[in-house]
Design a protein around this motif. Structure first.
Motif, PDB file in Angstrom:
ATOM      1  N   ALA A  41       0.850  -1.196   0.000  1.00 23.66           N
ATOM      2  CA  ALA A  41       0.000   0.000   0.000  1.00 23.66           C
ATOM      3  C   ALA A  41       0.878   1.235   0.000  1.00 23.66           C
ATOM      4  O   ALA A  41       1.879   1.297   0.725  1.00 23.66           O
ATOM      5  N   SER A  42       0.464   2.221  -0.800  1.00 26.24           N
ATOM      6  CA  SER A  42       1.214   3.471  -0.846  1.00 26.24           C
ATOM      7  C   SER A  42       0.245   4.629  -1.024  1.00 26.24           C
ATOM      8  O   SER A  42      -0.924   4.433  -1.369  1.00 26.24           O
ATOM      9  N   GLY A  43       0.743   5.832  -0.764  1.00 29.64           N
ATOM     10  CA  GLY A  43      -0.063   7.011  -1.032  1.00 29.64           C
ATOM     11  C   GLY A  43      -0.863   7.524   0.138  1.00 29.64           C
ATOM     12  O   GLY A  43      -1.756   8.348  -0.041  1.00 29.64           O
TER      13      GLY A  43
ATOM     14  N   ASN B  45       4.273  -3.294   9.043  1.00 28.44           N
ATOM     15  CA  ASN B  45       3.733  -1.938   9.166  1.00 28.44           C
ATOM     16  C   ASN B  45       4.717  -0.884   8.662  1.00 28.44           C
ATOM     17  O   ASN B  45       4.303   0.160   8.154  1.00 28.44           O
ATOM     18  N   ALA B  46       5.988  -1.139   8.792  1.00 29.26           N
ATOM     19  CA  ALA B  46       6.976  -0.172   8.324  1.00 29.26           C
ATOM     20  C   ALA B  46       6.929  -0.022   6.807  1.00 29.26           C
ATOM     21  O   ALA B  46       7.203   1.056   6.270  1.00 29.26           O
ATOM     22  N   LYS B  47       6.569  -1.097   6.131  1.00 29.09           N
ATOM     23  CA  LYS B  47       6.534  -1.084   4.663  1.00 29.09           C
ATOM     24  C   LYS B  47       5.110  -1.032   4.110  1.00 29.09           C
ATOM     25  O   LYS B  47       4.922  -0.983   2.898  1.00 29.09           O
ATOM     26  N   ASN B  48       4.110  -1.080   5.010  1.00 30.99           N
ATOM     27  CA  ASN B  48       2.705  -1.116   4.577  1.00 30.99           C
ATOM     28  C   ASN B  48       2.453  -2.259   3.600  1.00 30.99           C
ATOM     29  O   ASN B  48       1.853  -2.071   2.531  1.00 30.99           O
ATOM     30  N   THR B  49       2.937  -3.425   3.956  1.00 28.04           N
ATOM     31  CA  THR B  49       2.729  -4.591   3.119  1.00 28.04           C
ATOM     32  C   THR B  49       1.998  -5.686   3.898  1.00 28.04           C
ATOM     33  O   THR B  49       2.114  -5.779   5.117  1.00 28.04           O
ATOM     34  N   VAL B  50       1.264  -6.477   3.165  1.00 23.80           N
ATOM     35  CA  VAL B  50       0.584  -7.635   3.739  1.00 23.80           C
ATOM     36  C   VAL B  50       0.856  -8.827   2.831  1.00 23.80           C
ATOM     37  O   VAL B  50       0.853  -8.696   1.607  1.00 23.80           O
ATOM     38  N   ASN B  51       1.139  -9.952   3.452  1.00 20.59           N
ATOM     39  CA  ASN B  51       1.451 -11.167   2.714  1.00 20.59           C
ATOM     40  C   ASN B  51       0.499 -12.286   3.107  1.00 20.59           C
ATOM     41  O   ASN B  51       0.020 -12.334   4.250  1.00 20.59           O
TER      42      ASN B  51
END
Length: 117
Positions: free
Chosen positions: A23-25, A72-78
């Motif tokens: 996620a970005s933005g 959370n630091a990278k806003n990623t989910v796997n």
């Protein structure tokens, strides 16, 4: 908010795949991050989601086979999917809930997962 999903594909029954979504933005808090899926002719259903609090929900059909995690630091989910079954075949959609004064829902483009028997 933009969501970039990756990792779908074709796999034989019993195999594994890993889905990722970034996620970005946004600078607002992302509460829940998760994956939903939709097979042809079916409604979109929750597969797994993980909240900022650490709470995790899994669909009964994937418990013990799928594992969701987030950075959370990278806003990623796997989503690690093991012991895949033909009934897991669907388009998988990444979802995030962004909290401002309300919670806003954002969806990524679907990524196809096909499990052959």
């Amino acid at each position: 908010v933009q969501l970039q999903a990756s990792g779908g594909g074709l796999v034989q029954a019993g195999g594994s795949l890993r889905l990722s979504c970034a996620a970005s933005g946004t600078t607002f808090t992302i509460d829940d991050m998760g994956w939903y899926r939709q097979a042809p002719g079916n409604k979109r259903e929750l597969v797994a989601r993980i909240f900022n609090s650490g709470r995790i929900d899994y669909a009964d059909s994937v418990k013990g086979r799928f594992t969701i995690s987030r950075d959370n630091a990278k806003n990623t989910v796997n989503l690690q999917m093991n012991s895949l079954k033909p009934e897991d075949t669907a388009a998988y959609y990444c979802h995030v809930g962004v909290v401002t004064t309300l919670t806003w829902d954002y969806w990524g483009q679907g990524t196809q997962v096909t499990v052959s028997s």
